[in-house]
Motif scaffolding. Structure first.
Motif, PDB file in Angstrom:
ATOM      1  N   TYR A 100      -1.094 -22.939 -28.609  1.00  0.00           N
ATOM      2  CA  TYR A 100      -1.183 -23.630 -27.320  1.00  0.00           C
ATOM      3  C   TYR A 100      -1.298 -25.152 -27.418  1.00  0.00           C
ATOM      4  CZ  TYR A 100      -1.641 -19.101 -25.109  1.00  0.00           C
ATOM      5  OH  TYR A 100      -1.392 -17.829 -24.668  1.00  0.00           O
ATOM      6  N   GLY A 101      -1.479 -25.678 -28.602  1.00  0.00           N
ATOM      7  CA  GLY A 101      -1.615 -27.122 -28.752  1.00  0.00           C
ATOM      8  C   GLY A 101      -3.046 -27.607 -28.628  1.00  0.00           C
ATOM      9  N   SER A 102      -3.860 -26.883 -27.866  1.00  0.00           N
ATOM     10  CA  SER A 102      -5.268 -27.254 -27.727  1.00  0.00           C
ATOM     11  C   SER A 102      -6.038 -26.091 -27.107  1.00  0.00           C
ATOM     12  CB  SER A 102      -5.437 -28.489 -26.840  1.00  0.00           C
ATOM     13  OG  SER A 102      -5.151 -28.167 -25.492  1.00  0.00           O
ATOM     14  N   GLN A 103      -7.343 -26.168 -27.235  1.00  0.00           N
ATOM     15  CA  GLN A 103      -8.202 -25.161 -26.618  1.00  0.00           C
ATOM     16  C   GLN A 103      -8.132 -25.270 -25.101  1.00  0.00           C
ATOM     17  OE1 GLN A 103     -12.161 -25.309 -28.361  1.00  0.00           O
ATOM     18  NE2 GLN A 103     -11.261 -25.775 -30.353  1.00  0.00           N
ATOM     19  N   ALA A 104      -8.001 -26.490 -24.596  1.00  0.00           N
ATOM     20  CA  ALA A 104      -7.908 -26.693 -23.150  1.00  0.00           C
ATOM     21  C   ALA A 104      -6.650 -26.038 -22.587  1.00  0.00           C
ATOM     22  CB  ALA A 104      -7.930 -28.183 -22.825  1.00  0.00           C
ATOM     23  N   ASN A 105      -5.538 -26.132 -23.308  1.00  0.00           N
ATOM     24  CA  ASN A 105      -4.306 -25.486 -22.859  1.00  0.00           C
ATOM     25  C   ASN A 105      -4.453 -23.975 -22.825  1.00  0.00           C
ATOM     26  OD1 ASN A 105      -3.014 -27.941 -22.571  1.00  0.00           O
ATOM     27  ND2 ASN A 105      -2.009 -27.836 -24.560  1.00  0.00           N
ATOM     28  N   LEU A 106      -5.139 -23.405 -23.812  1.00  0.00           N
ATOM     29  CA  LEU A 106      -5.394 -21.964 -23.810  1.00  0.00           C
ATOM     30  C   LEU A 106      -6.238 -21.590 -22.596  1.00  0.00           C
ATOM     31  CD1 LEU A 106      -5.451 -19.088 -25.010  1.00  0.00           C
ATOM     32  CD2 LEU A 106      -7.425 -19.818 -26.363  1.00  0.00           C
ATOM     33  N   ALA A 107      -7.286 -22.355 -22.346  1.00  0.00           N
ATOM     34  CA  ALA A 107      -8.155 -22.078 -21.201  1.00  0.00           C
ATOM     35  C   ALA A 107      -7.350 -22.079 -19.902  1.00  0.00           C
ATOM     36  CB  ALA A 107      -9.287 -23.101 -21.136  1.00  0.00           C
ATOM     37  N   LEU A 139      -5.099 -19.008 -19.512  1.00  0.00           N
ATOM     38  CA  LEU A 139      -5.814 -17.762 -19.257  1.00  0.00           C
ATOM     39  C   LEU A 139      -6.658 -17.801 -17.992  1.00  0.00           C
ATOM     40  CD1 LEU A 139      -7.022 -16.918 -22.871  1.00  0.00           C
ATOM     41  CD2 LEU A 139      -4.946 -16.158 -21.693  1.00  0.00           C
ATOM     42  N   GLY A 140      -6.800 -18.980 -17.390  1.00  0.00           N
ATOM     43  CA  GLY A 140      -7.628 -19.102 -16.198  1.00  0.00           C
ATOM     44  C   GLY A 140      -9.110 -18.990 -16.483  1.00  0.00           C
ATOM     45  N   VAL A 141      -9.508 -19.482 -17.659  1.00  0.00           N
ATOM     46  CA  VAL A 141     -10.921 -19.507 -18.027  1.00  0.00           C
ATOM     47  C   VAL A 141     -11.339 -20.953 -18.260  1.00  0.00           C
ATOM     48  CG1 VAL A 141     -10.816 -17.200 -19.064  1.00  0.00           C
ATOM     49  CG2 VAL A 141     -10.508 -19.204 -20.520  1.00  0.00           C
ATOM     50  N   THR A 145     -15.699 -21.280 -22.110  1.00  0.00           N
ATOM     51  CA  THR A 145     -15.443 -19.891 -22.511  1.00  0.00           C
ATOM     52  C   THR A 145     -14.694 -19.853 -23.833  1.00  0.00           C
ATOM     53  OG1 THR A 145     -15.448 -19.102 -20.230  1.00  0.00           O
ATOM     54  CG2 THR A 145     -14.283 -17.749 -21.856  1.00  0.00           C
ATOM     55  N   VAL A 146     -13.690 -20.678 -23.982  1.00  0.00           N
ATOM     56  CA  VAL A 146     -12.920 -20.715 -25.231  1.00  0.00           C
ATOM     57  C   VAL A 146     -13.816 -21.155 -26.384  1.00  0.00           C
ATOM     58  CG1 VAL A 146     -10.973 -21.786 -26.441  1.00  0.00           C
ATOM     59  CG2 VAL A 146     -10.722 -21.077 -24.045  1.00  0.00           C
ATOM     60  N   ARG A 147     -14.649 -22.153 -26.161  1.00  0.00           N
ATOM     61  CA  ARG A 147     -15.577 -22.595 -27.216  1.00  0.00           C
ATOM     62  C   ARG A 147     -16.540 -21.470 -27.597  1.00  0.00           C
ATOM     63  NH1 ARG A 147     -15.729 -27.190 -23.951  1.00  0.00           N
ATOM     64  NH2 ARG A 147     -17.844 -26.683 -23.252  1.00  0.00           N
ATOM     65  N   TYR A 148     -16.997 -20.701 -26.622  1.00  0.00           N
ATOM     66  CA  TYR A 148     -17.887 -19.565 -26.887  1.00  0.00           C
ATOM     67  C   TYR A 148     -17.179 -18.530 -27.746  1.00  0.00           C
ATOM     68  CZ  TYR A 148     -20.548 -15.292 -26.002  1.00  0.00           C
ATOM     69  OH  TYR A 148     -21.246 -14.128 -26.155  1.00  0.00           O
ATOM     70  N   TRP A 149     -15.927 -18.221 -27.418  1.00  0.00           N
ATOM     71  CA  TRP A 149     -15.167 -17.262 -28.234  1.00  0.00           C
ATOM     72  C   TRP A 149     -15.107 -17.729 -29.681  1.00  0.00           C
ATOM     73  CZ3 TRP A 149     -10.426 -17.044 -24.480  1.00  0.00           C
ATOM     74  CH2 TRP A 149     -10.748 -16.250 -23.375  1.00  0.00           C
ATOM     75  N   HIS A 170      -7.862 -10.808 -22.903  1.00  0.00           N
ATOM     76  CA  HIS A 170      -6.701 -11.542 -22.415  1.00  0.00           C
ATOM     77  C   HIS A 170      -5.478 -11.378 -23.322  1.00  0.00           C
ATOM     78  CE1 HIS A 170      -9.199 -13.588 -19.422  1.00  0.00           C
ATOM     79  NE2 HIS A 170     -10.115 -13.647 -20.378  1.00  0.00           N
ATOM     80  N   ALA A 171      -5.507 -10.366 -24.164  1.00  0.00           N
ATOM     81  CA  ALA A 171      -4.438 -10.189 -25.158  1.00  0.00           C
ATOM     82  C   ALA A 171      -3.050 -10.140 -24.528  1.00  0.00           C
ATOM     83  CB  ALA A 171      -4.687  -8.928 -25.989  1.00  0.00           C
ATOM     84  N   ASP A 172      -2.881  -9.403 -23.450  1.00  0.00           N
ATOM     85  CA  ASP A 172      -1.555  -9.299 -22.831  1.00  0.00           C
ATOM     86  C   ASP A 172      -1.022 -10.662 -22.406  1.00  0.00           C
ATOM     87  OD1 ASP A 172      -1.529  -6.552 -23.177  1.00  0.00           O
ATOM     88  OD2 ASP A 172      -2.183  -6.124 -21.128  1.00  0.00           O
ATOM     89  N   THR A 173      -1.875 -11.466 -21.807  1.00  0.00           N
ATOM     90  CA  THR A 173      -1.456 -12.801 -21.368  1.00  0.00           C
ATOM     91  C   THR A 173      -1.161 -13.697 -22.556  1.00  0.00           C
ATOM     92  OG1 THR A 173      -2.796 -12.566 -19.375  1.00  0.00           O
ATOM     93  CG2 THR A 173      -2.094 -14.791 -19.956  1.00  0.00           C
ATOM     94  N   ILE A 174      -1.989 -13.647 -23.578  1.00  0.00           N
ATOM     95  CA  ILE A 174      -1.774 -14.472 -24.770  1.00  0.00           C
ATOM     96  C   ILE A 174      -0.440 -14.117 -25.417  1.00  0.00           C
ATOM     97  CG2 ILE A 174      -2.609 -14.980 -27.105  1.00  0.00           C
ATOM     98  CD1 ILE A 174      -5.486 -14.536 -25.936  1.00  0.00           C
ATOM     99  N   ILE A 175      -0.167 -12.851 -25.542  1.00  0.00           N
ATOM    100  CA  ILE A 175       1.090 -12.411 -26.154  1.00  0.00           C
ATOM    101  C   ILE A 175       2.282 -12.832 -25.301  1.00  0.00           C
ATOM    102  CG2 ILE A 175       2.435 -10.354 -26.769  1.00  0.00           C
ATOM    103  CD1 ILE A 175      -0.398  -9.117 -27.506  1.00  0.00           C
ATOM    104  N   ARG A 176       2.126 -12.737 -24.004  1.00  0.00           N
ATOM    105  CA  ARG A 176       3.212 -13.073 -23.087  1.00  0.00           C
ATOM    106  C   ARG A 176       3.470 -14.585 -23.003  1.00  0.00           C
ATOM    107  NH1 ARG A 176       1.194 -10.517 -19.163  1.00  0.00           N
ATOM    108  NH2 ARG A 176       0.368 -12.251 -17.988  1.00  0.00           N
ATOM    109  N   THR A 177       2.424 -15.397 -23.188  1.00  0.00           N
ATOM    110  CA  THR A 177       2.566 -16.842 -22.983  1.00  0.00           C
ATOM    111  C   THR A 177       2.594 -17.658 -24.268  1.00  0.00           C
ATOM    112  OG1 THR A 177       0.164 -17.148 -22.740  1.00  0.00           O
ATOM    113  CG2 THR A 177       1.450 -16.721 -20.718  1.00  0.00           C
ATOM    114  N   SER A 178       2.659 -16.995 -25.404  1.00  0.00           N
ATOM    115  CA  SER A 178       2.694 -17.739 -26.666  1.00  0.00           C
ATOM    116  C   SER A 178       3.586 -17.022 -27.671  1.00  0.00           C
ATOM    117  CB  SER A 178       1.286 -17.893 -27.244  1.00  0.00           C
ATOM    118  OG  SER A 178       0.794 -16.649 -27.693  1.00  0.00           O
TER     119      SER A 178
END
Length: 70
Positions: free
Chosen positions: A9-16, A19-21, A25-29, A40-48
């Motif tokens: 995604y280029g950055s954690q902010a882009n991932l957030a 995923l609409g989080v 939340t990403v830092r916690y993960w 969020h696996a389905d969305t991650i697979i679909r968008t990356s």
């Protein structure tokens, strides 16, 4: 995990945003519960450029790394 996210995604902010989080939340993960990312696996697979196998492998590897550090 950070490198994997940045590669996808280029950055954690882009991932957030994708995923609409929150960034928090990403830092916690990354810091404590990477397994929660699989919700969020389905969305991650679909968008990356990743596969289910690669995503699960990265998450489980990071989960194990965090356990070893405790």
């Amino acid at each position: 995990m950070k490198h994997y996210i940045n590669r996808l995604y280029g950055s954690q902010a882009n991932l957030a945003r994708a995923l609409g989080v929150t960034d928090r939340t990403v830092r916690y993960w990354i810091a404590q519960r990477p397994i929660n990312m699989l919700k969020h696996a389905d969305t991650i697979i679909r968008t990356s450029n990743t596969t289910q196998l690669e995503l699960v492998g990265e998450v489980l590897h990071h989960e194990e790394t965090l356990k070893e550090q405790k």
